[in-house]
Design a protein around this motif. Structure first.
Motif: not given
Lengths: 140, 140, 140, 140
Positions: C47, C54, C57, D17-18, D20-21, D45, D53-54, D57-58, D61-62
């Motif tokens: 957003p 990520p 990254f 807000a997210f 995508q995840v 995977l 790794g990303p 990381f995600a 972060d979240v």
């Protein structure tokens, strides 16, 4: 995990291996967590009665290193390869710092630990630090 | 970007603000990049003739801090909030260290810089460091 | 230093080894510095038209990894062991990201590289990242 | 410390807000520590059945971001400024990841948290991550 060294052994090691910080840094207790003390004196202070970043870095580096040696023994000669540190609050003037360290990984080549540093008697951490050490081949 | 301080001004600032490291750390040159020298002496050494991590940390911290002050002037009282450092090679015995610093961000609240540290005369870096500083409100 | 792989070889490797990011990340140029592009699409956005952490990254991780492979060849199976990243500015909407990577250490066990990430055409970096990779024994 | 949001509120926030995840990351529990789950699927995977790794990381972060919002409420729009991550072990194939987060500092301008990530049911952490967020002025 069994321990290869105890508090007295680690403090003896500091005196032999790190004479510059002997008398300033010592291990207080050791089980899953190792607690190390920085006896704060004028050499650690910066203007504004704060403790210098390098002094906190040195405390974290020695303390996590010792937490590794406590597990693998004195024979090893580990080298710090990476450090990440967050300075979060101003330490309290006139108080020693205590670093509470845990070992997160103890591999054949790399060991990782982290610590929280607090002014003695204060609940809020002044710094957080994680470090990686390369362990030389051929130990034990 | 215009500079608020020059090499002589920064070296004078070290003497006033960091008396513990005056004589040990000094600015060598300043343009887009600031170069600072650690005059290595016995107090920086560890067994095996290597330079201690805290001594390299201190060099990086002071050098990047000065590179920020060179841009915003001496009035600011920036505080280190984060440091990340990779120790990559053993420094050469008997050589000073040189830190080459660049400022990557100079915001109202946060400044970020990084540096490479080399043994004088050696091409390969011994350490890499990035640091963040919080800049107090109301400067300028 | 001689290079073991070229731009076409690295881009072919991305397609085979990282099919999830093929078409999104590609090597643009390679000499002392490797430049890699993230072709930004909706899947990378958060957003406020910003690019997700990520995604940056992933760009840094793939790009520095490829800069290592360019030197040691495709045989290696390096593993990321540490990453430190500073997010410094909001990327420009509608522009690809370019990561400019350099290798700082290429040892037998560990390799270290860092990169600056910029929105294409913008001088100011949006992020800085350093990464360490463990290199498995017996390569080459 | 009192909490401004609960598990259901945080999971609703993820969906808004997210997007995508959403469906991939969700909060499992919240008290001093927030636990968040990454529901691992093929998109996370990498070759060798490891988790990218990303993706880790995600998750970090979240999860740390939500642990901050749990304390200061949804109004804030915090931005990640720094992340440091150690990848320590290969995650177990076919298991979700759980991130256990704590907030170490919650200042007016900066918040710092860290987390350990484990494969569900495994005692040893696969990754350690610390993150800093800049909090915009004028909240609350």
């Amino acid at each position: 995990m069994g321990l290869a060294m105890d508090v007295a052994g680690l403090n003896g090691f500091i005196e032999r291996a790190f004479p510059q910080v002997a008398g300033q840094i010592r291990v207080e207790s050791l089980d899953e967590v190792l607690v190390a003390r920085l006896v704060v004196d004028d050499s650690h202070l910066r203007p504004g009665d704060t403790i210098s970043g390098p002094a906190m870095f040195a405390l974290a580096d020695v303390a996590i290193y010792l937490a590794i040696l406590a597990r693998i023994g004195e024979v090893a000669l580990a080298v710090t390869t990476n450090a990440s540190i967050d300075f979060m609050r101003k330490p309290q003037a006139g108080r020693d710092l205590l670093a509470e360290c845990r070992i997160l990984k103890l591999g054949r080549q790399l060991a990782v630990g982290d610590c929280l540093i607090r002014s003695e008697g204060q609940p809020e951490p002044v710094a957080r630090c994680s470090m990686t050490y390369a362990i030389p081949p051929g130990r034990g």
